[in-house]
Design a protein around this motif. Sequence first.
Motif, PDB file in Angstrom:
ATOM      1  N   ALA A 170       0.836  -1.199   0.000  1.00 61.37           N
ATOM      2  CA  ALA A 170       0.000   0.000   0.000  1.00 61.37           C
ATOM      3  C   ALA A 170       0.874   1.254   0.000  1.00 61.37           C
ATOM      4  O   ALA A 170       0.586   2.236  -0.692  1.00 61.37           O
ATOM      5  CB  ALA A 170      -0.917  -0.011   1.221  1.00 61.37           C
TER       6      ALA A 170
ATOM      7  N   LYS B 285       2.322   1.593  -3.440  1.00 61.85           N
ATOM      8  CA  LYS B 285       1.307   2.011  -4.404  1.00 61.85           C
ATOM      9  C   LYS B 285       0.994   3.494  -4.242  1.00 61.85           C
ATOM     10  O   LYS B 285       0.852   4.210  -5.226  1.00 61.85           O
ATOM     11  CB  LYS B 285       0.042   1.179  -4.187  1.00 61.85           C
ATOM     12  CG  LYS B 285      -1.011   1.403  -5.236  1.00 61.85           C
ATOM     13  CD  LYS B 285      -2.175   0.453  -5.039  1.00 61.85           C
ATOM     14  CE  LYS B 285      -3.204   0.612  -6.144  1.00 61.85           C
ATOM     15  NZ  LYS B 285      -4.342  -0.287  -5.958  1.00 61.85           N
ATOM     16  N   SER B 286       0.910   3.946  -3.002  1.00 61.79           N
ATOM     17  CA  SER B 286       0.627   5.365  -2.783  1.00 61.79           C
ATOM     18  C   SER B 286       1.783   6.230  -3.278  1.00 61.79           C
ATOM     19  O   SER B 286       1.582   7.306  -3.821  1.00 61.79           O
ATOM     20  CB  SER B 286       0.341   5.636  -1.305  1.00 61.79           C
ATOM     21  OG  SER B 286       1.503   5.409  -0.537  1.00 61.79           O
ATOM     22  N   SER B 287       3.017   5.759  -3.096  1.00 57.34           N
ATOM     23  CA  SER B 287       4.153   6.540  -3.589  1.00 57.34           C
ATOM     24  C   SER B 287       4.191   6.536  -5.111  1.00 57.34           C
ATOM     25  O   SER B 287       4.513   7.526  -5.729  1.00 57.34           O
ATOM     26  CB  SER B 287       5.459   5.995  -3.005  1.00 57.34           C
ATOM     27  OG  SER B 287       5.726   4.696  -3.515  1.00 57.34           O
TER      28      SER B 287
ATOM     29  N   SER C 104       1.491   6.195  -7.098  1.00 51.95           N
ATOM     30  CA  SER C 104       0.387   7.031  -7.582  1.00 51.95           C
ATOM     31  C   SER C 104       0.702   8.504  -7.388  1.00 51.95           C
ATOM     32  O   SER C 104       0.327   9.337  -8.195  1.00 51.95           O
ATOM     33  CB  SER C 104      -0.908   6.648  -6.874  1.00 51.95           C
ATOM     34  OG  SER C 104      -0.813   6.945  -5.486  1.00 51.95           O
ATOM     35  N   GLY C 105       1.387   8.843  -6.307  1.00 52.25           N
ATOM     36  CA  GLY C 105       1.798  10.235  -6.091  1.00 52.25           C
ATOM     37  C   GLY C 105       2.763  10.683  -7.163  1.00 52.25           C
ATOM     38  O   GLY C 105       2.695  11.800  -7.661  1.00 52.25           O
TER      39      GLY C 105
ATOM     40  N   LYS D 168      -2.646   7.163 -13.894  1.00 50.17           N
ATOM     41  CA  LYS D 168      -3.005   6.800 -12.515  1.00 50.17           C
ATOM     42  C   LYS D 168      -3.462   5.360 -12.434  1.00 50.17           C
ATOM     43  O   LYS D 168      -3.137   4.642 -11.524  1.00 50.17           O
ATOM     44  CB  LYS D 168      -4.115   7.713 -12.008  1.00 50.17           C
ATOM     45  CG  LYS D 168      -3.652   9.081 -11.629  1.00 50.17           C
ATOM     46  CD  LYS D 168      -4.797   9.898 -11.085  1.00 50.17           C
ATOM     47  CE  LYS D 168      -4.357  11.311 -10.798  1.00 50.17           C
ATOM     48  NZ  LYS D 168      -5.473  12.153 -10.307  1.00 50.17           N
TER      49      LYS D 168
END
Length: 199
Positions: A133, A136-138, A140-141, A198
Amino acid sequence: MKTVKKVEKSGRNTWLAGLGGYDTSRDVAADKIDRLVEGTGSTMDSLVSRGQLVEADLKKRLQLPEWLNQRLNAIRASLNPGQQQLESATNKLDQALNTLEALVANVEQEQKKAEQAKKAEQAKKAAATKAAAAKKSSVSGTSSSTSSNSTRSTKAPDRATSAKTKSAGSGSSTQRKTTTRRSSSTGNKSASTGSKAKS
């Protein structure tokens, strides 16, 4: 007064005679106890030896002949049929219960080990999920920042073109509308490109 003194004197003599008797009896008793203690060792030894003789004599007198012992055993077996079988079955049952208890203890230990391993596996999965997670957040950022950069870069030439048309001053309103439409369609394309990045 002489009689009072005589009574006092005789009472005192009686008291002193009592004390002397007490002291004498104490000495006699102590002497007898000393003799008893000294003779106890030899007395005990003689009593033990006589007891051994009496015990051997009683064993000889009370010993039953072999044929009578066999007969008594046969009578006992007939009175209690299956007594020996019951005893052997009881012994086997005790052994089986001991084996079962040992197996249950082993199974409980294995279950505890399995639970600990399961908890460790769940902890590893949770850590891996958190790491995924975070990754994935890094990602997507990063992709959103690149898409916004690409949007800015596509908008920058459109602004430049609209600025050229404004500076020209002689352009018609149709040219301005066309430029605006182009910039908006370019903006839509860059937004759709950003959403694709994205996903």
